[in-house]
Design a protein around this motif. Structure first.
Motif, mmCIF file in Angstrom:
data_model
loop_
_atom_site.group_PDB
_atom_site.id
_atom_site.type_symbol
_atom_site.label_atom_id
_atom_site.label_comp_id
_atom_site.label_asym_id
_atom_site.label_seq_id
_atom_site.Cartn_x
_atom_site.Cartn_y
_atom_site.Cartn_z
ATOM 1 N N VAL A 147 -23.294 11.791 -7.661
ATOM 2 C CA VAL A 147 -22.045 11.996 -8.419
ATOM 3 C C VAL A 147 -20.916 11.087 -7.945
ATOM 4 O O VAL A 147 -19.799 11.192 -8.433
ATOM 5 C CB VAL A 147 -21.588 13.476 -8.326
ATOM 6 N N SER A 148 -21.188 10.164 -6.993
ATOM 7 C CA SER A 148 -20.142 9.300 -6.460
ATOM 8 C C SER A 148 -19.804 8.168 -7.419
ATOM 9 O O SER A 148 -20.668 7.656 -8.139
ATOM 10 C CB SER A 148 -20.578 8.696 -5.112
ATOM 11 N N ASP A 149 -18.544 7.774 -7.399
ATOM 12 C CA ASP A 149 -18.091 6.603 -8.143
ATOM 13 C C ASP A 149 -18.310 5.341 -7.309
ATOM 14 O O ASP A 149 -18.478 5.398 -6.085
ATOM 15 C CB ASP A 149 -16.601 6.721 -8.474
ATOM 16 N N TYR A 150 -18.283 4.202 -7.978
ATOM 17 C CA TYR A 150 -18.246 2.922 -7.279
ATOM 18 C C TYR A 150 -16.866 2.774 -6.634
ATOM 19 O O TYR A 150 -15.861 3.279 -7.143
ATOM 20 C CB TYR A 150 -18.470 1.761 -8.244
ATOM 21 N N LYS A 151 -16.828 2.042 -5.510
ATOM 22 C CA LYS A 151 -15.544 1.868 -4.836
ATOM 23 C C LYS A 151 -15.597 0.624 -3.959
ATOM 24 O O LYS A 151 -16.523 0.451 -3.170
ATOM 25 C CB LYS A 151 -15.215 3.093 -3.980
ATOM 26 N N HIS A 152 -14.590 -0.227 -4.106
ATOM 27 C CA HIS A 152 -14.497 -1.427 -3.277
ATOM 28 C C HIS A 152 -13.064 -1.611 -2.790
ATOM 29 O O HIS A 152 -12.112 -1.497 -3.570
ATOM 30 C CB HIS A 152 -14.954 -2.667 -4.048
ATOM 31 N N ASN A 153 -12.920 -1.882 -1.492
ATOM 32 C CA ASN A 153 -11.620 -2.086 -0.870
ATOM 33 C C ASN A 153 -11.438 -3.571 -0.556
ATOM 34 O O ASN A 153 -12.334 -4.204 -0.006
ATOM 35 C CB ASN A 153 -11.497 -1.296 0.435
ATOM 36 N N THR A 154 -10.294 -4.109 -0.913
ATOM 37 C CA THR A 154 -9.928 -5.464 -0.506
ATOM 38 C C THR A 154 -8.603 -5.387 0.235
ATOM 39 O O THR A 154 -7.671 -4.694 -0.199
ATOM 40 C CB THR A 154 -9.821 -6.413 -1.711
ATOM 41 N N LEU A 155 -8.520 -6.116 1.363
ATOM 42 C CA LEU A 155 -7.426 -5.917 2.307
ATOM 43 C C LEU A 155 -6.657 -7.199 2.552
ATOM 44 O O LEU A 155 -7.184 -8.307 2.397
ATOM 45 C CB LEU A 155 -7.984 -5.416 3.650
ATOM 46 N N ALA A 156 -5.411 -7.036 2.990
ATOM 47 C CA ALA A 156 -4.580 -8.173 3.388
ATOM 48 C C ALA A 156 -3.441 -7.646 4.252
ATOM 49 O O ALA A 156 -3.128 -6.453 4.240
ATOM 50 C CB ALA A 156 -4.028 -8.915 2.176
ATOM 51 N N SER A 157 -2.835 -8.549 5.011
ATOM 52 C CA SER A 157 -1.606 -8.216 5.732
ATOM 53 C C SER A 157 -0.411 -8.735 4.942
ATOM 54 O O SER A 157 -0.482 -9.787 4.295
ATOM 55 C CB SER A 157 -1.621 -8.827 7.133
ATOM 56 N N TYR A 158 0.697 -7.997 5.023
ATOM 57 C CA TYR A 158 1.924 -8.421 4.330
ATOM 58 C C TYR A 158 3.106 -7.929 5.155
ATOM 59 O O TYR A 158 3.868 -7.047 4.739
ATOM 60 C CB TYR A 158 1.960 -7.845 2.918
ATOM 61 N N PRO A 159 3.274 -8.482 6.384
ATOM 62 C CA PRO A 159 4.365 -8.001 7.252
ATOM 63 C C PRO A 159 5.726 -8.424 6.722
ATOM 64 O O PRO A 159 6.018 -9.615 6.570
ATOM 65 C CB PRO A 159 4.041 -8.671 8.597
ATOM 66 N N SER A 160 6.543 -7.436 6.416
ATOM 67 C CA SER A 160 7.874 -7.712 5.879
ATOM 68 C C SER A 160 8.693 -6.434 5.870
ATOM 69 O O SER A 160 8.147 -5.343 5.673
ATOM 70 C CB SER A 160 7.766 -8.266 4.451
ATOM 71 N N ALA A 161 9.979 -6.576 6.108
ATOM 72 C CA ALA A 161 10.873 -5.445 5.835
ATOM 73 C C ALA A 161 10.831 -5.186 4.338
ATOM 74 O O ALA A 161 10.827 -6.122 3.536
ATOM 75 C CB ALA A 161 12.286 -5.756 6.291
ATOM 76 N N ILE A 162 10.797 -3.924 3.958
ATOM 77 C CA ILE A 162 10.634 -3.623 2.530
ATOM 78 C C ILE A 162 11.819 -4.146 1.719
ATOM 79 O O ILE A 162 11.673 -4.502 0.544
ATOM 80 C CB ILE A 162 10.424 -2.102 2.320
ATOM 81 N N THR A 163 12.987 -4.257 2.355
ATOM 82 C CA THR A 163 14.157 -4.788 1.636
ATOM 83 C C THR A 163 14.049 -6.291 1.398
ATOM 84 O O THR A 163 14.795 -6.847 0.589
ATOM 85 C CB THR A 163 15.436 -4.483 2.435
ATOM 86 N N ASP A 164 13.140 -6.968 2.124
ATOM 87 C CA ASP A 164 12.979 -8.418 1.973
ATOM 88 C C ASP A 164 11.816 -8.789 1.065
ATOM 89 O O ASP A 164 11.560 -9.979 0.862
ATOM 90 C CB ASP A 164 12.761 -9.071 3.338
ATOM 91 N N VAL A 165 11.102 -7.814 0.541
ATOM 92 C CA VAL A 165 9.919 -8.102 -0.268
ATOM 93 C C VAL A 165 10.326 -8.705 -1.610
ATOM 94 O O VAL A 165 11.209 -8.182 -2.308
ATOM 95 C CB VAL A 165 9.092 -6.823 -0.497
ATOM 96 N N ASP A 166 9.653 -9.792 -1.961
ATOM 97 C CA ASP A 166 9.826 -10.407 -3.278
ATOM 98 C C ASP A 166 8.827 -9.735 -4.222
ATOM 99 O O ASP A 166 7.614 -9.900 -4.042
ATOM 100 C CB ASP A 166 9.552 -11.906 -3.193
ATOM 101 N N PRO A 167 9.283 -8.978 -5.219
ATOM 102 C CA PRO A 167 8.351 -8.251 -6.097
ATOM 103 C C PRO A 167 7.298 -9.154 -6.736
ATOM 104 O O PRO A 167 6.119 -8.776 -6.814
ATOM 105 C CB PRO A 167 9.266 -7.614 -7.146
ATOM 106 N N GLU A 168 7.703 -10.343 -7.162
ATOM 107 C CA GLU A 168 6.748 -11.226 -7.820
ATOM 108 C C GLU A 168 5.683 -11.716 -6.853
ATOM 109 O O GLU A 168 4.505 -11.817 -7.197
ATOM 110 C CB GLU A 168 7.482 -12.417 -8.445
ATOM 111 N N ASP A 169 6.086 -12.009 -5.619
ATOM 112 C CA ASP A 169 5.123 -12.488 -4.627
ATOM 113 C C ASP A 169 4.124 -11.389 -4.269
ATOM 114 O O ASP A 169 2.903 -11.627 -4.207
ATOM 115 C CB ASP A 169 5.855 -12.957 -3.375
ATOM 116 N N LEU A 170 4.619 -10.162 -4.034
ATOM 117 C CA LEU A 170 3.733 -9.059 -3.701
ATOM 118 C C LEU A 170 2.795 -8.753 -4.866
ATOM 119 O O LEU A 170 1.602 -8.475 -4.667
ATOM 120 C CB LEU A 170 4.547 -7.817 -3.331
#
Length: 687
Positions: free
Chosen positions: A486-509
């Motif tokens: 009964v399990s679904d398929y599942k795949h995780n893809t990972l990355a680092s994105y160290p930044s203060a949340i106030t400095d995040v560029d929405p388009e870049d993220l």
């Protein structure tokens, strides 16, 4: 067409065959020396039951989903590949330093031994060259160091190489060049690369995970090749899938590309089964337990989501990949009871499948949990597995008497009751680890009980924890195999994105997530999942500035905007308060790592009415026997029911014993059992 789930356990290998009007359960003894043999034995058992041969059976199966313990066992038994490590010069000892960490309970134990290194010191080879945290190259890669390392690996007969260079997740060019050289010079050696395995910040976690990935790869490859070859030789042309540590299924190719996801593969099917069954009874808050012959697994699912853990020690080795939090305790039907300087202990040592409990009559003479259940009258006194396995009840009495009762001046029944009490306390402690210690009240949850041994203990555990409802499916003894179906398929893809949340560029993220999500979606498409069955989730690891630990926040995969980032910040504060009882909305927040989760929806089998008998409950009464219940003051005459003859809608008051083919359900006094039309016993109590 059928769907077949296969779960390889320490004592038994389980099979669930589901179809439009079929849900059959099978068990065969595991073969630790050659795990693939148990798969072959089980397929023959299923084929015989359906009056066909292996080829005929496989031709009627559309998909096989398999959970295997081979990678886990390679770590436990230290039988993995001879592994080398190429790392940045000066960082050869990060695996051994382990951030100065000692396991809980041993922090001040000066005599506690170090973990055995999967890569010995002489196979940890340094290379010069340096990438900085911003991804720029400070010093070029010294390729002569790589060739020197390869010469050492050739001389030592290394089978797998892990490559983990500092800040490689920010710029993987040096790692990629190292891999190119290895592939030229050592074409038959598997290479595990940190920028592919775990492209996230934290050098020790990344290096350790990459090493584990390399260490288990040849063992897993060999096993998958054996199973796949056997199936194809017998004409199977359907899909072969494997349950992964993240709780989802994936193809052989995806698992072999990331072999570390095979660790804890088997137990990962349990939470999916627990949630699927809980939802049928209106609950997405579920504690799932699975007690087999060797161990006891427990997990907690809240609001339909099972706890995920990262950056943790598994069998003393740090792992950073997302894995379902399934706590495993050495408490199973085969757990050996013994006196240690006059104190009764049960487990973690297990009799396993060979020789097994004393009652199995395979040479075992030491008392186990199963032997105590026989003495207490909970288990059939002559046979198990629906008559396919004869047992010797006298052997159980002798084992408990000789090793426990006689040495402690107790009668045999009291000694057996002591064994039961201790093993139940051990399991209760395990349930508290995933519930009370995480801020959850177990009384708010439904318990789903699995494992061949679990249903005999379920109502006793629930009494101890104050849980008022327990679900025991007829497929309880093969819960993880059912979960695979009964399990679904599942795949995780990972990355680092160290930044203060106030400095995040929405388009870049958004662009970074688009790349991660495209990778997961493409993997699902190659596995045959249509776009309408694909869904995405985004996970963020965040912390207040100057904190050490992060907490995870889940968000839907919608367009990232400034308003969306504000919602993310608010979600982080709420999550932090849930975990730690406080939040600091005025404190700056850092974003550290990000993760995309791609799901491929699977339609579970419809089992309504499939497992129900068409007769009266009185026809299911197979007799009575004396069974021990502390609440009743000792042994009482107890009605025994043949589970195969219990009709849908039947209601049974405790004390009672229901004997299914592959498990036994003990209904304690004060409990009430009702068999639902989906083949699940709903046990409730008014206490």
């Amino acid at each position: 067409m059928y769907r077949l789930g296969i779960d390889s356990g320490g004592t038994f290998t389980d099979f669930v065959l589901s179809g439009e009007d079929t849900l059959n359960v099978y068990k065969t003894p595991s073969t630790p020396s050659d795990p693939s043999q148990a798969v072959r034995d089980g397929l023959e058992l299923v084929a015989d039951d359906l009056d066909t041969d292996i080829a005929g059976l496989l031709s009627s199966i559309d998909i096989i989903i398999h959970g295997t313990t081979v990678a886990t066992n390679a770590i436990i038994e230290h039988t993995g590949a001879k592994t080398g490590l190429i790392c940045t010069a000066g960082h050869e000892d990060s695996l051994e330093i382990r951030l100065g960490h000692k396991e809980d309970g041993h922090r001040y134990d000066m005599e506690y031994p170090m973990a055995e290194m999967l890569v010995p010191r002489y196979l940890r080879m340094p290379v010069r060259g340096r990438i900085l945290s911003d991804g720029s190259e400070y010093e070029p890669l010294h390729e002569d160091d790589v060739y020197k390392a390869i010469e050492r690996f050739k001389h030592e007969g290394v089978e797998a190489v892990a490559v983990s260079l500092v800040w490689s997740f920010a710029n993987p060019e040096h790692e990629r060049r190292v891999v190119e050289i290895i592939e030229e010079e050592l074409p038959d050696v598997y290479t595990s690369v940190s920028s592919t395995v775990l492209p996230q910040v934290r050098e020790y976690t990344r290096t350790s995970t990459t090493v584990v990935n390399a260490y288990v790869k040849p063992t897993l490859d060999n096993y998958v090749e054996q199973v796949d070859e056997y199936l194809h030789e017998h004409g199977f042309d359907g899909q072969i899938r494997y349950i992964q540590a993240n709780g989802g299924i994936g193809s052989s190719e995806s698992l072999r590309a990331r072999p570390a996801y095979a660790i804890n593969s088997g137990p990962a099917g349990g939470p999916a089964a627990g949630l699927h069954l809980g939802r049928q009874f209106g609950s997405e808050d579920v504690i799932t337990i699975d007690m087999g012959g060797t161990s006891f697994d427990v997990s907690l699912t809240r609001d339909g989501s099972t706890e995920i853990r990262k950056d943790f020690d598994l069998m003393r080795y740090r792992m950073g990949l997302p894995m379902l939090q399934v706590e495993t305790i050495g408490a199973g039907g085969g757990s050996i009871a013994q006196l240690d300087r006059g104190v009764l202990k049960v487990g973690p040592e297990s009799a396993g499948a060979d020789p097994g409990p004393a009652c199995y009559d395979r040479g075992g003479t030491r008392p186990t949990t199963t032997d105590a259940l026989v003495v207490l009258g909970y288990l059939n006194q002559t046979e198990l597995l629906g008559g396919r396995m004869a047992i010797d009840a006298d052997a159980s009495w002798r084992a408990v008497a000789e090793h426990i009762a006689d040495e402690s001046n107790l009668d045999t029944e009291t000694a057996a009751a002591g064994i039961l009490e201790i093993v139940n306390k051990t399991m209760v402690d395990g349930i508290r680890q995933v519930s009370i210690e995480k801020g959850h009240d177990p009384r708010d949850f439904t318990m789903v009980c699995g494992g061949g041994a679990g249903p005999a203990h379920a109502t006793g555990l629930a009494d101890e924890l104050g849980i008022g409802r327990v679900l025991v499916p007829k497929t309880a003894s093969v819960l993880c195999a059912y979960g695979e179906v009964v399990s679904d398929y599942k795949h995780n893809t990972l990355a680092s994105y160290p930044s203060a949340i106030t400095d995040v560029d929405p388009e870049d993220l958004e662009a970074v997530f688009a790349s991660l999500e495209a990778e997961g979606v493409e993997q699902l498409r190659t596995e045959g999942i249509s776009d309408e069955d694909i869904s995405l989730k985004r996970v963020f690891e965040m912390r207040y500035q100057n904190q050490i630990k992060e907490c995870e926040v889940e968000m839907p995969a919608t367009e990232i905007t400034d308003e969306w980032l504000s919602e993310l910040r608010e979600a982080f504060d709420r999550r932090h308060e849930e975990l730690y009882t406080y939040a600091e909305p005025e404190t700056a927040v850092d974003l550290i790592n990000i993760e995309s989760v791609a799901y491929g929806k699977v339609t579970p089998p419809d089992v309504e009415g499939v497992l129900s008998a068409d007769n009266e409950l009185s026809d299911a009464k197979s007799g009575t026997r004396d069974a021990y219940f502390e609440r009743a003051g000792g042994f009482v005459e107890t009605t025994v029911y043949d589970g195969s003859l219990v009709p849908s809608g039947a209601e049974i008051d405790g004390p009672a014993i229901i004997e299914e083919d592959t498990t036994t359900i003990v209904v304690n006094p004060g409990w009430h059992a009702r068999l639902d039309e989906v083949g699940v016993y709903e046990l409730t109590t008014g206490n």
